[in-house]
Design a protein around this motif. Structure first.
Motif, short mmCIF file in Angstrom:
data_model
loop_
_atom_site.label_atom_id
_atom_site.label_comp_id
_atom_site.label_asym_id
_atom_site.label_seq_id
_atom_site.Cartn_x
_atom_site.Cartn_y
_atom_site.Cartn_z
N PHE A 47 -33.66 -2.10 -11.19
CA PHE A 47 -34.36 -2.26 -9.89
C PHE A 47 -34.89 -0.91 -9.40
CE2 PHE A 47 -30.80 -5.20 -10.25
CZ PHE A 47 -31.44 -6.43 -10.13
N LYS A 48 -36.06 -0.97 -8.75
CA LYS A 48 -36.67 0.26 -8.23
C LYS A 48 -35.89 0.80 -7.03
CE LYS A 48 -40.93 -1.48 -7.71
NZ LYS A 48 -41.19 -2.69 -8.49
N ASN A 49 -35.45 -0.13 -6.15
CA ASN A 49 -34.77 0.27 -4.91
C ASN A 49 -34.07 -0.96 -4.32
OD1 ASN A 49 -36.86 -1.29 -3.75
ND2 ASN A 49 -38.15 0.52 -3.54
N LYS A 50 -33.52 -0.80 -3.14
CA LYS A 50 -32.77 -1.90 -2.51
C LYS A 50 -33.69 -3.09 -2.20
CE LYS A 50 -30.96 -1.64 1.71
NZ LYS A 50 -30.09 -1.32 2.85
N GLU A 51 -34.91 -2.81 -1.79
CA GLU A 51 -35.86 -3.91 -1.50
C GLU A 51 -36.14 -4.72 -2.75
OE1 GLU A 51 -39.47 -2.87 0.48
OE2 GLU A 51 -38.45 -2.47 2.35
N ASP A 52 -36.27 -4.03 -3.86
CA ASP A 52 -36.51 -4.70 -5.14
C ASP A 52 -35.33 -5.61 -5.49
OD1 ASP A 52 -37.86 -5.34 -7.52
OD2 ASP A 52 -36.94 -3.68 -8.61
N ILE A 53 -34.12 -5.16 -5.14
CA ILE A 53 -32.93 -6.00 -5.37
C ILE A 53 -33.03 -7.27 -4.55
CG2 ILE A 53 -30.41 -6.18 -5.12
CD1 ILE A 53 -30.24 -3.14 -5.57
N LEU A 54 -33.42 -7.13 -3.27
CA LEU A 54 -33.50 -8.30 -2.39
C LEU A 54 -34.55 -9.29 -2.88
CD1 LEU A 54 -32.35 -9.57 0.21
CD2 LEU A 54 -34.16 -8.43 1.49
N VAL A 55 -35.71 -8.79 -3.27
CA VAL A 55 -36.77 -9.67 -3.80
C VAL A 55 -36.29 -10.34 -5.08
CG1 VAL A 55 -39.09 -9.75 -4.82
CG2 VAL A 55 -38.71 -8.43 -2.76
N SER A 56 -35.63 -9.57 -5.94
CA SER A 56 -35.13 -10.12 -7.21
C SER A 56 -34.07 -11.18 -6.98
CB SER A 56 -34.58 -9.00 -8.10
OG SER A 56 -35.59 -8.07 -8.38
N VAL A 57 -33.20 -10.94 -5.98
CA VAL A 57 -32.19 -11.94 -5.61
C VAL A 57 -32.90 -13.24 -5.27
CG1 VAL A 57 -30.66 -12.64 -3.71
CG2 VAL A 57 -30.30 -10.46 -4.85
N PHE A 58 -33.93 -13.13 -4.45
CA PHE A 58 -34.62 -14.34 -4.01
C PHE A 58 -35.34 -15.01 -5.19
CE2 PHE A 58 -37.91 -16.83 -1.86
CZ PHE A 58 -37.10 -17.56 -1.01
N LEU A 106 -30.77 -15.65 7.05
CA LEU A 106 -30.72 -14.58 8.05
C LEU A 106 -31.30 -13.26 7.56
CD1 LEU A 106 -27.12 -15.22 9.47
CD2 LEU A 106 -29.28 -16.21 10.24
N GLU A 107 -30.83 -12.78 6.41
CA GLU A 107 -31.21 -11.43 5.99
C GLU A 107 -32.67 -11.30 5.55
OE1 GLU A 107 -29.35 -8.91 6.73
OE2 GLU A 107 -27.83 -10.29 7.46
N LEU A 108 -33.18 -12.33 4.87
CA LEU A 108 -34.57 -12.25 4.41
C LEU A 108 -35.55 -12.22 5.57
CD1 LEU A 108 -34.47 -14.64 1.35
CD2 LEU A 108 -34.86 -12.20 1.28
N ARG A 109 -35.17 -12.80 6.70
CA ARG A 109 -36.07 -12.87 7.87
C ARG A 109 -36.29 -11.49 8.49
NH1 ARG A 109 -35.92 -18.84 8.45
NH2 ARG A 109 -35.06 -19.10 6.40
N GLN A 110 -35.33 -10.60 8.23
CA GLN A 110 -35.41 -9.28 8.87
C GLN A 110 -36.12 -8.26 8.00
OE1 GLN A 110 -31.45 -8.19 10.32
NE2 GLN A 110 -30.90 -10.35 10.15
N SER A 111 -36.64 -8.71 6.89
CA SER A 111 -37.25 -7.76 5.96
C SER A 111 -38.69 -7.44 6.34
CB SER A 111 -37.19 -8.34 4.54
OG SER A 111 -37.76 -9.63 4.53
N LYS A 112 -39.24 -6.44 5.67
CA LYS A 112 -40.61 -5.98 5.95
C LYS A 112 -41.63 -7.02 5.51
CE LYS A 112 -39.36 -1.17 5.23
NZ LYS A 112 -39.33 -0.14 4.20
N LYS A 113 -42.83 -6.85 6.04
CA LYS A 113 -43.90 -7.82 5.77
C LYS A 113 -44.18 -7.96 4.27
CE LYS A 113 -48.54 -9.19 6.96
NZ LYS A 113 -49.88 -8.77 7.29
N GLN A 114 -44.27 -6.84 3.56
CA GLN A 114 -44.57 -6.87 2.12
C GLN A 114 -43.53 -7.69 1.37
OE1 GLN A 114 -47.21 -5.96 0.34
NE2 GLN A 114 -46.16 -6.72 -1.48
N LEU A 115 -42.28 -7.52 1.77
CA LEU A 115 -41.18 -8.24 1.15
C LEU A 115 -41.32 -9.74 1.43
CD1 LEU A 115 -38.47 -6.65 0.01
CD2 LEU A 115 -37.44 -8.05 1.75
N ARG A 116 -41.66 -10.09 2.66
CA ARG A 116 -41.83 -11.51 3.02
C ARG A 116 -42.97 -12.15 2.25
NH1 ARG A 116 -40.77 -9.61 8.31
NH2 ARG A 116 -42.94 -9.93 8.91
#
Length: 196
Positions: A47-58, A106-116
């Motif tokens: 993973f590139k960073n924590k955001e990449d982990i969250l997107v990958s999880v989803f 809950l957690e995905l809703r708080q993410s940045k626009k690009q992530l959403r």
């Protein structure tokens, strides 16, 4: 492919638990690595960073989620049975993985626009399943023929999403799957052509 590797799966599963327990913003990569039983540096091989982990999880979890829903729906014949199967499976999968439910609701809703935006890409496959059920029902005369598929899909997804969010907010104190029958009754009766 990276997602076939055991360590990748371990990191994804650990991330779901750590984010659910601590919130996305308080979930350091080091906490995820520790839970997964890997070195911090190992995370960056996948993973590139924590955001990449969250997107990958989803992507990973939602991909499995959608696949199961598609398989269950194929076992049913009528559009109405498929709709019920979709509702029940949506509730069942999230109730069986409470950590994932917290992350998605809950957690995905708080993410940045690009992530959403990336998350919305993954959701398209799920929404296409809903669209197909509606179209099938309109074609075979089960549902009203004048339905605005895009609008009705939003109503269905929004309803299921809100019910799961409410369940998460109430600390999962009741059986989510028990709600499927009544939710189906309300949605289905709004869609059906009533026989005279």
């Amino acid at each position: 492919m990276k997602n076939n590797k055991p360590k990748y799966k371990k990191i994804i599963d650990a991330a779901v638990e750590v984010i659910a327990e601590n919130g996305y913003h308080s979930s350091q990569v080091s906490k995820i690595a520790k839970r997964a039983g890997v070195a911090d540096g190992t995370i960056y091989l996948y993973f590139k960073n924590k955001e990449d982990i969250l997107v990958s999880v989803f992507q990973e979890k939602m991909g499995q989620f959608i696949e199961r829903i598609e398989n269950v729906i194929m076992e049913n014949d009528s559009a109405d049975e498929k709709l019920y199967a979709l509702i029940k499976m949506h509730f069942r999968q999230l109730s069986e993985d409470p950590h994932l439910a917290i992350v998605t609701q809950l957690e995905l809703r708080q993410s940045k626009k690009q992530l959403r935006m990336e998350i919305n890409e993954v959701l398209k496959r799920y929404l296409a399943v809903v669209d197909q059920i509606l179209k099938d029902g309109m074609e075979d005369g089960t549902f009203h023929s004048h339905l605005n598929v895009k609008l009705v899909r939003q109503v269905i997804f929004g309803t299921l999403d809100e019910i799961v969010t409410n369940w998460v907010m109430k600390e999962q104190r009741y059986d989510l799957v028990d709600q499927a029958k009544e939710v189906h009754f309300v949605i289905s009766n709004g869609l059906k052509k009533h026989q005279t």
